[in-house]
Design a protein around this motif. Structure first.
Motif, PDB file in Angstrom:
ATOM      1  N   VAL A  92      -5.011   2.433  11.211  1.00 45.60           N
ATOM      2  CA  VAL A  92      -5.942   2.559  10.075  1.00 45.60           C
ATOM      3  C   VAL A  92      -7.363   2.267  10.543  1.00 45.60           C
ATOM      4  O   VAL A  92      -8.305   2.996  10.244  1.00 45.60           O
ATOM      5  CB  VAL A  92      -5.561   1.596   8.924  1.00 45.60           C
TER       6      VAL A  92
ATOM      7  N   GLU B 115      -7.472   3.229  -5.927  1.00 47.89           N
ATOM      8  CA  GLU B 115      -8.192   3.164  -4.653  1.00 47.89           C
ATOM      9  C   GLU B 115      -9.695   3.075  -4.954  1.00 47.89           C
ATOM     10  O   GLU B 115     -10.159   3.447  -6.045  1.00 47.89           O
ATOM     11  CB  GLU B 115      -7.859   4.416  -3.829  1.00 47.89           C
TER      12      GLU B 115
ATOM     13  N   ARG C  45     -17.751   3.193   5.117  1.00 50.23           N
ATOM     14  CA  ARG C  45     -16.311   2.962   5.062  1.00 50.23           C
ATOM     15  C   ARG C  45     -15.954   1.484   4.881  1.00 50.23           C
ATOM     16  O   ARG C  45     -15.003   1.180   4.168  1.00 50.23           O
ATOM     17  CB  ARG C  45     -15.644   3.494   6.336  1.00 50.23           C
ATOM     18  N   ARG C  46     -16.682   0.588   5.532  1.00 47.54           N
ATOM     19  CA  ARG C  46     -16.234  -0.793   5.579  1.00 47.54           C
ATOM     20  C   ARG C  46     -17.286  -1.852   5.218  1.00 47.54           C
ATOM     21  O   ARG C  46     -16.982  -3.050   5.286  1.00 47.54           O
ATOM     22  CB  ARG C  46     -15.655  -1.119   6.968  1.00 47.54           C
TER      23      ARG C  46
ATOM     24  N   TYR D 295     -14.525   7.006  -3.476  1.00 40.32           N
ATOM     25  CA  TYR D 295     -15.300   7.263  -2.253  1.00 40.32           C
ATOM     26  C   TYR D 295     -16.514   8.172  -2.485  1.00 40.32           C
ATOM     27  O   TYR D 295     -17.106   8.703  -1.551  1.00 40.32           O
ATOM     28  CB  TYR D 295     -14.396   7.851  -1.161  1.00 40.32           C
TER      29      TYR D 295
ATOM     30  N   ASN E  34      -4.270  11.291   3.977  1.00 39.64           N
ATOM     31  CA  ASN E  34      -4.274  10.334   5.097  1.00 39.64           C
ATOM     32  C   ASN E  34      -3.898  11.083   6.366  1.00 39.64           C
ATOM     33  O   ASN E  34      -4.514  10.942   7.413  1.00 39.64           O
ATOM     34  CB  ASN E  34      -3.255   9.207   4.869  1.00 39.64           C
TER      35      ASN E  34
ATOM     36  N   ARG F 135       0.861  -1.190   0.000  1.00 41.47           N
ATOM     37  CA  ARG F 135       0.000   0.000   0.000  1.00 41.47           C
ATOM     38  C   ARG F 135       0.887   1.228   0.000  1.00 41.47           C
ATOM     39  O   ARG F 135       1.941   1.254   0.671  1.00 41.47           O
ATOM     40  CB  ARG F 135      -0.911  -0.004   1.243  1.00 41.47           C
ATOM     41  N   HIS F 136       0.470   2.241  -0.740  1.00 43.16           N
ATOM     42  CA  HIS F 136       1.247   3.490  -0.813  1.00 43.16           C
ATOM     43  C   HIS F 136       1.554   3.997   0.598  1.00 43.16           C
ATOM     44  O   HIS F 136       0.825   3.705   1.575  1.00 43.16           O
ATOM     45  CB  HIS F 136       0.463   4.566  -1.578  1.00 43.16           C
TER      46      HIS F 136
ATOM     47  N   LEU G  57      -8.710  12.818   5.692  1.00 42.72           N
ATOM     48  CA  LEU G  57      -9.761  13.052   4.694  1.00 42.72           C
ATOM     49  C   LEU G  57      -9.983  11.787   3.864  1.00 42.72           C
ATOM     50  O   LEU G  57      -9.049  11.055   3.552  1.00 42.72           O
ATOM     51  CB  LEU G  57      -9.345  14.204   3.760  1.00 42.72           C
ATOM     52  N   PHE G  58     -11.242  11.568   3.434  1.00 41.19           N
ATOM     53  CA  PHE G  58     -11.525  10.500   2.467  1.00 41.19           C
ATOM     54  C   PHE G  58     -10.890  10.895   1.138  1.00 41.19           C
ATOM     55  O   PHE G  58     -11.069  12.015   0.660  1.00 41.19           O
ATOM     56  CB  PHE G  58     -13.039  10.345   2.282  1.00 41.19           C
ATOM     57  N   THR G  59     -10.167   9.969   0.522  1.00 42.89           N
ATOM     58  CA  THR G  59      -9.383  10.309  -0.663  1.00 42.89           C
ATOM     59  C   THR G  59      -9.939   9.687  -1.939  1.00 42.89           C
ATOM     60  O   THR G  59     -10.227  10.396  -2.894  1.00 42.89           O
ATOM     61  CB  THR G  59      -7.917   9.880  -0.488  1.00 42.89           C
ATOM     62  N   GLY G  60     -10.035   8.357  -1.988  1.00 40.65           N
ATOM     63  CA  GLY G  60     -10.570   7.725  -3.197  1.00 40.65           C
ATOM     64  C   GLY G  60      -9.713   8.017  -4.415  1.00 40.65           C
ATOM     65  O   GLY G  60      -8.511   7.814  -4.397  1.00 40.65           O
TER      66      GLY G  60
ATOM     67  N   ASN H 150      -7.935  -0.059  -0.258  1.00 39.60           N
ATOM     68  CA  ASN H 150      -9.119  -0.847  -0.601  1.00 39.60           C
ATOM     69  C   ASN H 150      -8.958  -1.702  -1.855  1.00 39.60           C
ATOM     70  O   ASN H 150      -9.589  -2.755  -1.960  1.00 39.60           O
ATOM     71  CB  ASN H 150     -10.333   0.072  -0.705  1.00 39.60           C
TER      72      ASN H 150
END
Ligand SMILES: O=C(O)[C@H](O)COP(=O)(O)O
Length: 248
Positions: free
Chosen positions: A242, A87, A114-115, A90, A15, A8-9, A19-22, A184
């Motif tokens: 996370v 990703e 989120r999950r 979002y 992050n 993962r990056h 904030l939600f990135t997507g 994700n």
């Protein structure tokens, strides 16, 4: 059968800001750049030398691969890039603060968006600042494939064709494959590899910057469920962080 390395990056700027990135193309933070370098050093010190690299079309994964490979003196490896490793999109949550979203909509709705496996966030409007409609890198994507939001099931559906068509043949040929991607898109791949159920997958989180190695049987089942992180202690702490994102 070849070896599969998932990375993962490193921590991104969003992050770090929670904030939600997507699909928003934010860069790595300085911490993320250091994590990427450390990831490359872990590969080097473990004697794991990828033959090929696959990344998403997003800067944070592309730069993580570049920095990690440079640290391992492998900057020359061939790379393939694809939206299918992006990703998870979002939707209207892109750019929103996770803690504020949790506060505004409550814990249950926050965790569903989120999950959960099959409930996407609300779609993003095409004229939203954080929409990717019109982004040149998706110009060749058939319009019906351009997401405005995604749930994890959507990510599995658009990632697996690339897994079967581009990655599996390399593994079958005995090559070591590095996949530098996102929380994700990697959760989607791990779900497939470890045959994790649609409910159980909500409990899986992937840490930034720590290589996760899968030794695979000839039928592509992992020799060890969950693979092995090259720094298990750091991974354990980072996974917890996370999981707790968005909590005050
Ligand atoms: O897109 C994002 O916001 C993150 O990279 C992944 O976020 P999540 O761990 O909250 O799904």
């Amino acid at each position: 059968m070849g070896k599969l390395v998932l990375l993962r990056h490193g921590e991104s700027v969003w992050n770090a800001e929670g904030l939600f990135t997507g699909w928003v193309d934010v860069d790595l933070s300085a911490t993320g750049e250091a994590e990427a370098r450390k990831g490359g050093e872990l590969l080097r010190d473990a004697g794991i030398r990828p033959d090929t690299v696959h990344t998403s079309l997003l800067r944070r994964a592309i730069r993580t691969a570049n920095i990690a490979l440079d640290a391992a003196d492998l900057h020359w490896l061939p790379v393939q890039r694809t939206w299918r490793l992006n990703e998870r999109h979002y939707g209207a949550l892109q750019g929103k603060n996770k803690a504020q979203t949790r506060e505004e909509y409550g814990e249950e709705q926050f965790m569903v968006w989120r999950r959960s496996y099959d409930t996407p966030p609300p779609p993003i409007a095409d004229d939203d600042t954080y929409s990717q409609v019109g982004d040149a890198r998706y110009a060749d994507l058939p319009p019906e494939l351009m997401p405005r939001t995604e749930c994890l099931a959507d990510v599995v559906d658009r990632m697996l064709p690339y897994w079967y068509d581009a990655i599996v043949p390399e593994l079958s040929a005995g090559r070591t494959v590095l996949v530098a991607a996102h929380g994700n898109s990697l959760r989607a791949l791990v779900k497939h590899l470890d045959k994790i159920g649609d409910d159980a997958i909500s409990g899986l989180n992937i840490p930034t910057g720590i290589p996760l190695v899968y030794e695979l049987n000839d039928d592509f089942t992992p020799r060890k469920t969950g693979g092995e992180y090259l720094d298990p202690e750091a991974a354990k702490a980072a996974i917890e962080a996370v999981k707790n994102q968005g909590k005050k």
